[in-house]
Design a protein around this motif. Structure first.
Motif, PDB file in Angstrom:
ATOM      1  N   ALA A   1      22.125   3.389  80.567  1.00 17.37           N
ATOM      2  CA  ALA A   1      21.709   2.562  80.806  1.00 17.37           C
ATOM      3  C   ALA A   1      21.099   2.939  82.248  1.00 17.37           C
TER       4      ALA A   1
ATOM      5  N   THR B   1      20.507  -0.242  71.916  1.00 13.46           N
ATOM      6  CA  THR B   1      20.416  -1.238  70.900  1.00 13.46           C
ATOM      7  C   THR B   1      20.584   0.239  69.208  1.00 13.46           C
TER       8      THR B   1
ATOM      9  N   CYS C   1      23.894  -4.128  74.053  1.00 15.77           N
ATOM     10  CA  CYS C   1      24.134  -4.131  75.734  1.00 15.77           C
ATOM     11  C   CYS C   1      23.334  -4.293  76.274  1.00 15.77           C
ATOM     12  N   ILE C   2      22.853  -5.137  76.758  1.00 17.76           N
ATOM     13  CA  ILE C   2      22.398  -5.240  78.330  1.00 17.76           C
ATOM     14  C   ILE C   2      22.400  -5.392  79.907  1.00 17.76           C
ATOM     15  N   SER C   3      21.853  -4.800  79.916  1.00 16.90           N
ATOM     16  CA  SER C   3      21.734  -3.980  81.434  1.00 16.90           C
ATOM     17  C   SER C   3      20.789  -4.561  82.447  1.00 16.90           C
ATOM     18  N   ARG C   4      20.961  -4.377  83.467  1.00 13.21           N
ATOM     19  CA  ARG C   4      20.070  -5.053  84.955  1.00 13.21           C
ATOM     20  C   ARG C   4      20.782  -3.384  85.930  1.00 13.21           C
TER      21      ARG C   4
ATOM     22  N   GLU D   1      18.008  -2.280  77.929  1.00 12.80           N
ATOM     23  CA  GLU D   1      18.879  -3.173  76.478  1.00 12.80           C
ATOM     24  C   GLU D   1      18.391  -1.674  75.581  1.00 12.80           C
TER      25      GLU D   1
ATOM     26  N   ALA E   1      19.291   3.274  74.932  1.00 14.93           N
ATOM     27  CA  ALA E   1      18.212   2.601  75.677  1.00 14.93           C
ATOM     28  C   ALA E   1      17.180   2.388  75.961  1.00 14.93           C
TER      29      ALA E   1
ATOM     30  N   ASN F   1      17.683  -2.342  65.952  1.00 17.33           N
ATOM     31  CA  ASN F   1      17.553  -2.500  65.582  1.00 17.33           C
ATOM     32  C   ASN F   1      18.099  -4.012  67.010  1.00 17.33           C
TER      33      ASN F   1
ATOM     34  N   HIS G   1      15.875  -3.710  83.310  1.00 16.91           N
ATOM     35  CA  HIS G   1      16.395  -4.374  82.562  1.00 16.91           C
ATOM     36  C   HIS G   1      15.941  -3.046  81.206  1.00 16.91           C
TER      37      HIS G   1
ATOM     38  N   THR H   1      21.363  -5.224  69.411  1.00 19.15           N
ATOM     39  CA  THR H   1      21.557  -5.345  70.716  1.00 19.15           C
ATOM     40  C   THR H   1      23.209  -4.942  70.608  1.00 19.15           C
TER      41      THR H   1
END
Length: 142
Positions: free
Chosen positions: A63, A121, A129-132, A119, A102, A125, A117, A127
């Motif tokens: 990420a 996958t 992990c999600i990250s900022r 994502e 990512a 497709n 942002h 998800t």
């Protein structure tokens, strides 16, 4: 700067990853544009935690790499440099093998910071992990 990077520019970015964590983890460039960077990483022993699934830290490396590259292509490399400043991640589901991808898109693109942002996958497709990530932009000194 054009919306898409040329092959020559992509090759220059790749040269800078030689002998780095990016190379060690097998992270590759899939798509580069000013508002979207896509990178992939294989999931396997190099990226596993002791229970045999993708290590959260490896997800964070992917990420932050995507966010840092996204920032780097939006600044003038002759006059500015960028560094990761803050990152958070929510690990949604585990993954044992295959590929994780990512996709970094901008929340904010400013003069001194950029916020992305990201994502991660899997091949279906879903998800992972999600990250900022906030990336500092600084003028080169000297």
């Amino acid at each position: 700067m054009s919306e898409r990077f040329t092959e020559q520019q992509v090759e220059e970015l790749k040269r800078h990853t030689k002998d780095t964590l990016i190379e060690h983890l097998g992270i590759t460039y899939e798509e580069l544009s000013l508002d979207k960077v896509v990178m992939s990483m294989p999931v396997g022993p190099k990226t596993h935690q002791p229970y045999g699934v993708l290590h959260g830290g490896a997800s964070v490396v992917l990420a932050e790499t995507a966010a840092s590259i996204a920032t780097a292509i939006n600044i003038n490399p002759e006059t500015h440099v960028c560094f990761g400043m803050e990152i958070n991640a929510n690990h949604i589901r585990s993954k044992k093998d295959g590929i994780v991808t990512a996709t970094a898109t901008p929340f904010h693109k400013g003069r001194t910071t950029m916020v992305w942002h990201i994502e991660l996958t899997d091949e279906q497709n879903k998800t992972i992990c999600i990250s900022r990530c906030t990336v500092a932009v600084m003028e080169k000194k000297g």
